[in-house]
Motif scaffolding. Structure first.
Motif, short mmCIF file in Angstrom:
data_model
loop_
_atom_site.label_atom_id
_atom_site.label_comp_id
_atom_site.label_asym_id
_atom_site.label_seq_id
_atom_site.Cartn_x
_atom_site.Cartn_y
_atom_site.Cartn_z
N VAL A 15 0.82 -1.21 0.00
CA VAL A 15 0.00 0.00 0.00
C VAL A 15 0.86 1.27 0.00
N GLU A 16 2.08 1.18 0.54
CA GLU A 16 2.97 2.33 0.56
C GLU A 16 3.64 2.55 -0.81
N LEU A 17 3.51 1.57 -1.68
CA LEU A 17 3.93 1.72 -3.08
C LEU A 17 2.74 2.12 -3.93
N THR A 18 1.64 1.38 -3.82
CA THR A 18 0.52 1.56 -4.75
C THR A 18 -0.24 2.87 -4.55
N GLN A 19 -0.46 3.28 -3.32
CA GLN A 19 -1.25 4.51 -3.11
C GLN A 19 -0.49 5.76 -3.56
N PRO A 20 0.78 5.93 -3.18
CA PRO A 20 1.52 7.09 -3.70
C PRO A 20 1.73 7.03 -5.22
N TRP A 21 1.88 5.82 -5.76
CA TRP A 21 2.02 5.63 -7.20
C TRP A 21 0.76 6.12 -7.92
N GLN A 22 -0.40 5.67 -7.44
CA GLN A 22 -1.66 6.07 -8.06
C GLN A 22 -1.89 7.57 -7.91
N ALA A 23 -1.52 8.12 -6.78
CA ALA A 23 -1.66 9.57 -6.57
C ALA A 23 -0.80 10.34 -7.58
N ALA A 24 0.40 9.84 -7.84
CA ALA A 24 1.27 10.48 -8.84
C ALA A 24 0.64 10.41 -10.23
N LYS A 25 0.13 9.24 -10.59
CA LYS A 25 -0.53 9.09 -11.90
C LYS A 25 -1.73 10.01 -12.01
N ASP A 26 -2.56 10.05 -10.97
CA ASP A 26 -3.76 10.89 -10.97
C ASP A 26 -3.42 12.36 -11.10
N ALA A 27 -2.24 12.75 -10.63
CA ALA A 27 -1.79 14.15 -10.71
C ALA A 27 -1.08 14.45 -12.04
N GLY A 28 -1.02 13.45 -12.93
CA GLY A 28 -0.42 13.67 -14.24
C GLY A 28 1.07 13.40 -14.33
N HIS A 29 1.63 12.79 -13.30
CA HIS A 29 3.06 12.46 -13.31
C HIS A 29 3.28 11.06 -13.87
N GLU A 30 4.53 10.75 -14.14
CA GLU A 30 4.91 9.42 -14.63
C GLU A 30 5.70 8.68 -13.55
N PRO A 31 5.04 7.79 -12.80
CA PRO A 31 5.78 7.01 -11.81
C PRO A 31 6.59 5.92 -12.51
N VAL A 32 7.81 5.70 -12.01
CA VAL A 32 8.73 4.73 -12.60
C VAL A 32 9.25 3.84 -11.47
N LEU A 33 9.04 2.53 -11.60
CA LEU A 33 9.50 1.60 -10.57
C LEU A 33 10.97 1.26 -10.82
N VAL A 34 11.81 1.67 -9.87
CA VAL A 34 13.26 1.44 -9.95
C VAL A 34 13.60 0.45 -8.85
N SER A 35 14.40 -0.56 -9.20
CA SER A 35 14.81 -1.55 -8.21
C SER A 35 16.28 -1.91 -8.42
N THR A 36 16.78 -2.73 -7.54
CA THR A 36 18.18 -3.14 -7.61
C THR A 36 18.40 -4.27 -8.61
N GLN A 37 17.30 -4.87 -9.07
CA GLN A 37 17.37 -5.96 -10.06
C GLN A 37 16.23 -5.80 -11.05
N SER A 38 16.39 -6.34 -12.23
CA SER A 38 15.31 -6.34 -13.21
C SER A 38 14.30 -7.42 -12.83
N GLY A 39 13.18 -7.42 -13.50
CA GLY A 39 12.14 -8.44 -13.24
C GLY A 39 10.96 -7.83 -12.53
N GLU A 40 10.66 -8.36 -11.34
CA GLU A 40 9.51 -7.89 -10.57
C GLU A 40 9.93 -7.66 -9.13
N VAL A 41 9.15 -6.82 -8.45
CA VAL A 41 9.32 -6.67 -7.00
C VAL A 41 8.11 -7.30 -6.32
N GLN A 42 8.35 -7.84 -5.16
CA GLN A 42 7.30 -8.52 -4.39
C GLN A 42 6.75 -7.57 -3.33
N GLY A 43 5.46 -7.28 -3.44
CA GLY A 43 4.80 -6.49 -2.43
C GLY A 43 4.39 -7.36 -1.25
N PHE A 44 4.19 -6.72 -0.10
CA PHE A 44 3.76 -7.41 1.11
C PHE A 44 2.64 -6.62 1.78
#
Length: 180
Positions: A15-44
């Motif tokens: 929720v600490e990823l998805t809610q701020p992410w959606q808020a950025a999108k809703d405000a017209g910004h481009e959220p970009v998921l950056v991680s230490t490895q390619s592939g996917e990140v696991q939410g909890f």
């Protein structure tokens, strides 16, 4: 504005990823998921596995100059993994050196401690980080959201998922003031 959301491959509080992410999108910004490895990140959801999210960019292959701001979601494991990755820590530090706004919630300030960017700042976080932040030179306060304009850049911090609405509203307003 392109906004980097930096997470480790595992351990981000969803929720600490998805809610701020959606808020950025809703405000017209481009959220970009950056991680230490390619592939996917696991939410909890606390300690239980939740959804996975595709990584857009790898921290070693991008830089702060590609973004207008940085959001650091929490979760206990996420910032602990990030602070052990030299490239992730350097990426965070670079936002401060370039004067770009940064927002961190819950346990995420652990990464800020490792990047040595909290000295002289007033911050908030999950309560268990109080001693770590104080030992790193910050002044810790128990507030829903804390904005610290240190002159060189703005840092927005927040305590927990219950504060997400205020966190999102505040970080987006501060990022807009900074040029986005």
């Amino acid at each position: 504005m392109r906004i980097a959301f930096l997470t480790a491959p595992e351990g981000v509080e969803q929720v600490e990823l998805t809610q701020p992410w959606q808020a950025a999108k809703d405000a017209g910004h481009e959220p970009v998921l950056v991680s230490t490895q390619s592939g996917e990140v696991q939410g909890f959801h606390h300690l239980d596995k939740a959804d996975t999210f595709p990584v857009d960019e790898v921290v070693g292959d991008t830089s702060a100059d590609s973004f207008g701001g940085l959001v650091l979601p929490g979760g206990v494991a996420n910032p602990d993994f990030l602070r052990m990755d030299e490239k992730a820590v350097a990426f965070v530090r670079d936002f401060f050196q370039q004067g770009r706004p940064v927002a961190a919630i819950c346990h995420a300030p652990w990464t800020l401690v490792e990047a040595n960017v909290v000295r002289g700042r007033v911050v908030t976080s999950w309560p268990s980080l109080r001693t770590d932040l104080s030992n790193a030179g910050a002044t810790w306060v128990d507030e829903q959201v804390k904005v610290c304009d240190h002159g060189d850049n703005v840092l927005v911090t927040s305590r927990k998922p219950d504060d997400l609405e205020a966190f999102c509203e505040t970080y987006l307003a501060e990022f807009a003031k900074a040029g986005g």
